[in-house]
Design a protein around this motif. Structure first.
Motif, PDB file in Angstrom:
ATOM      1  N   VAL A  70       0.831  -1.205   0.000  1.00 50.01           N
ATOM      2  CA  VAL A  70       0.000   0.000   0.000  1.00 50.01           C
ATOM      3  C   VAL A  70       0.864   1.253   0.000  1.00 50.01           C
ATOM      4  O   VAL A  70       0.591   2.220  -0.724  1.00 50.01           O
ATOM      5  CB  VAL A  70      -0.949  -0.010   1.217  1.00 50.01           C
ATOM      6  CG1 VAL A  70      -1.688   1.325   1.334  1.00 50.01           C
ATOM      7  CG2 VAL A  70      -1.945  -1.155   1.105  1.00 50.01           C
ATOM      8  N   GLY A  71       1.932   1.245   0.798  1.00 44.42           N
ATOM      9  CA  GLY A  71       2.806   2.403   0.871  1.00 44.42           C
ATOM     10  C   GLY A  71       3.492   2.699  -0.455  1.00 44.42           C
ATOM     11  O   GLY A  71       3.638   3.869  -0.849  1.00 44.42           O
ATOM     12  N   THR A  72       3.915   1.638  -1.158  1.00 46.05           N
ATOM     13  CA  THR A  72       4.582   1.837  -2.447  1.00 46.05           C
ATOM     14  C   THR A  72       3.647   2.481  -3.459  1.00 46.05           C
ATOM     15  O   THR A  72       4.003   3.460  -4.136  1.00 46.05           O
ATOM     16  CB  THR A  72       5.104   0.502  -2.986  1.00 46.05           C
ATOM     17  OG1 THR A  72       6.049  -0.054  -2.061  1.00 46.05           O
ATOM     18  CG2 THR A  72       5.791   0.699  -4.336  1.00 46.05           C
ATOM     19  N   ALA A 130       4.160   5.258 -16.589  1.00 49.69           N
ATOM     20  CA  ALA A 130       4.526   3.868 -16.890  1.00 49.69           C
ATOM     21  C   ALA A 130       5.756   3.446 -16.092  1.00 49.69           C
ATOM     22  O   ALA A 130       5.814   2.329 -15.554  1.00 49.69           O
ATOM     23  CB  ALA A 130       4.777   3.707 -18.387  1.00 49.69           C
ATOM     24  N   ALA A 131       6.743   4.324 -15.992  1.00 50.34           N
ATOM     25  CA  ALA A 131       7.994   3.974 -15.314  1.00 50.34           C
ATOM     26  C   ALA A 131       7.786   3.742 -13.825  1.00 50.34           C
ATOM     27  O   ALA A 131       8.266   2.757 -13.252  1.00 50.34           O
ATOM     28  CB  ALA A 131       9.029   5.077 -15.554  1.00 50.34           C
ATOM     29  N   VAL A 132       7.074   4.659 -13.161  1.00 50.10           N
ATOM     30  CA  VAL A 132       6.901   4.516 -11.711  1.00 50.10           C
ATOM     31  C   VAL A 132       5.977   3.344 -11.378  1.00 50.10           C
ATOM     32  O   VAL A 132       6.178   2.662 -10.354  1.00 50.10           O
ATOM     33  CB  VAL A 132       6.372   5.821 -11.081  1.00 50.10           C
ATOM     34  CG1 VAL A 132       7.407   6.933 -11.212  1.00 50.10           C
ATOM     35  CG2 VAL A 132       5.045   6.258 -11.684  1.00 50.10           C
ATOM     36  N   VAL A 133       4.979   3.076 -12.215  1.00 51.12           N
ATOM     37  CA  VAL A 133       4.096   1.936 -11.964  1.00 51.12           C
ATOM     38  C   VAL A 133       4.853   0.619 -12.137  1.00 51.12           C
ATOM     39  O   VAL A 133       4.703  -0.312 -11.329  1.00 51.12           O
ATOM     40  CB  VAL A 133       2.865   1.986 -12.890  1.00 51.12           C
ATOM     41  CG1 VAL A 133       2.097   0.669 -12.851  1.00 51.12           C
ATOM     42  CG2 VAL A 133       1.937   3.129 -12.479  1.00 51.12           C
ATOM     43  N   LEU A 134       5.682   0.539 -13.181  1.00 53.92           N
ATOM     44  CA  LEU A 134       6.472  -0.674 -13.375  1.00 53.92           C
ATOM     45  C   LEU A 134       7.438  -0.892 -12.216  1.00 53.92           C
ATOM     46  O   LEU A 134       7.634  -2.031 -11.756  1.00 53.92           O
ATOM     47  CB  LEU A 134       7.241  -0.589 -14.690  1.00 53.92           C
ATOM     48  CG  LEU A 134       6.408  -0.755 -15.969  1.00 53.92           C
ATOM     49  CD1 LEU A 134       7.258  -0.498 -17.203  1.00 53.92           C
ATOM     50  CD2 LEU A 134       5.797  -2.163 -16.024  1.00 53.92           C
ATOM     51  N   ALA A 163       8.967  -3.747  -7.175  1.00 55.63           N
ATOM     52  CA  ALA A 163       9.504  -3.632  -5.819  1.00 55.63           C
ATOM     53  C   ALA A 163       8.534  -4.088  -4.744  1.00 55.63           C
ATOM     54  O   ALA A 163       8.912  -4.823  -3.822  1.00 55.63           O
ATOM     55  CB  ALA A 163       9.920  -2.182  -5.559  1.00 55.63           C
ATOM     56  N   ALA A 164       7.265  -3.653  -4.834  1.00 57.24           N
ATOM     57  CA  ALA A 164       6.316  -3.920  -3.754  1.00 57.24           C
ATOM     58  C   ALA A 164       6.042  -5.411  -3.537  1.00 57.24           C
ATOM     59  O   ALA A 164       6.131  -5.899  -2.404  1.00 57.24           O
ATOM     60  CB  ALA A 164       5.007  -3.161  -4.006  1.00 57.24           C
ATOM     61  N   PRO A 165       5.700  -6.196  -4.572  1.00 58.65           N
ATOM     62  CA  PRO A 165       5.460  -7.629  -4.322  1.00 58.65           C
ATOM     63  C   PRO A 165       6.695  -8.357  -3.814  1.00 58.65           C
ATOM     64  O   PRO A 165       6.584  -9.264  -2.984  1.00 58.65           O
ATOM     65  CB  PRO A 165       5.026  -8.148  -5.695  1.00 58.65           C
ATOM     66  CG  PRO A 165       4.539  -6.957  -6.435  1.00 58.65           C
ATOM     67  CD  PRO A 165       5.400  -5.835  -5.968  1.00 58.65           C
TER      68      PRO A 165
END
Length: 260
Positions: free
Chosen positions: A20-22, A216-220, A225-227
């Motif tokens: 959630v934080g990411t 696109a870059a930050v979502v990728l 990273a998050a999972p």
């Protein structure tokens, strides 16, 4: 949620917080980049070379890799401890086969009580605590093996081998109790979160003049990273179900003891 349940499953809470934080950070960065009051000022930062991402990205990746290595190393050590404890129990049973009938049943009974207490301890390990009954059963078994009756029946050399196996059982049990009490290190994970945020910001700065590319870059990055961080956090306690080490090796020994 009760304190005991939170103590057992807090790793899942931290994993959820990481995910959630990411994505909250991703949303915040994207909104900031498109805010009318900030857009012009942020565009003044364009021109950062794309290779700059590599510096923070490598630091973030190494930090996460070290944390993952610590977690999975603890999981592997827990597996080895359980199997070595089970092997010591089997060896104890095999070496005590020639003990006279009355004493043999006592040894088997004491070993079965230890095995049962160890299997029952798994619920305690999930909550990062130890069952005091296991230590009591181990002391009782050690006292029985160290008795004069066992020495007279098997000889001093075999008795020494038996005592070594009991000590091994105790050591491996202490090892799994210690590993069950490993916990999330706040400083390590805060450091990783800080590096992750800096990496996210560097990705955004590199793409600041292209909004769709920025998104696109930050979502990728977030999906990468998050999972990964969540998976490492979930594995924090090597004895926590459903991905934890099971008591199957000890249960197999117990089944063999009670089947005869």
């Amino acid at each position: 949620m009760s304190a005991s349940l939170w103590l057992a499953y807090d790793h899942y809470g931290y994993a959820l917080l990481a995910v959630v934080g990411t994505f909250a950070a991703v949303s915040g960065v994207y909104r900031l980049a498109h805010h009318p009051r900030c857009a012009g000022w942020l565009l003044s930062w364009q021109g950062v070379a794309p290779p700059f991402i590599n510096i923070l990205g490598v630091l973030f990746g190494l930090t996460l890799a070290f944390l993952a290595n610590d977690t999975w190393s603890a999981h592997d050590r827990a597996i080895r401890a359980v199997y070595r404890e089970a092997d010591a129990m089997r060896t104890t049973l095999a070496l005590s086969q020639n003990v006279p009938a009355p004493l043999a049943s006592q040894v088997r009974g004491a070993l079965a009580q230890y095995a049962q207490a160890s299997v029952d301890e798994w619920g305690w390990l999930a909550q990062r605590t130890a069952n005091p009954a296991v230590a009591d059963r181990a002391d009782a078994l050690l006292t029985l093996i160290a008795s004069a009756g066992v020495r007279e029946a098997l000889g001093a050399n075999v008795q020494t081998l038996l005592l070594d196996q009991i000590v091994t059982m105790r050591d491996e049990r202490d090892q799994r109790v210690t590993l069950s009490q490993t916990h999330v290190n706040p400083l390590k994970w805060l450091g990783m979160a800080f590096l992750g945020l800096l990496t996210l910001l560097s990705v955004a700065v590199v793409h600041i003049e292209r909004p769709r590319a920025l998104l696109a870059a930050v979502v990728l990055f977030a999906f990468g990273a998050a999972p990964t961080a969540a998976i490492v956090l979930i594995q924090g306690n090597p004895f926590l179900a459903p991905v934890g080490v099971t008591s199957a090796p000890l249960q197999a020994v117990l089944n063999g003891l009670t089947a005869r």
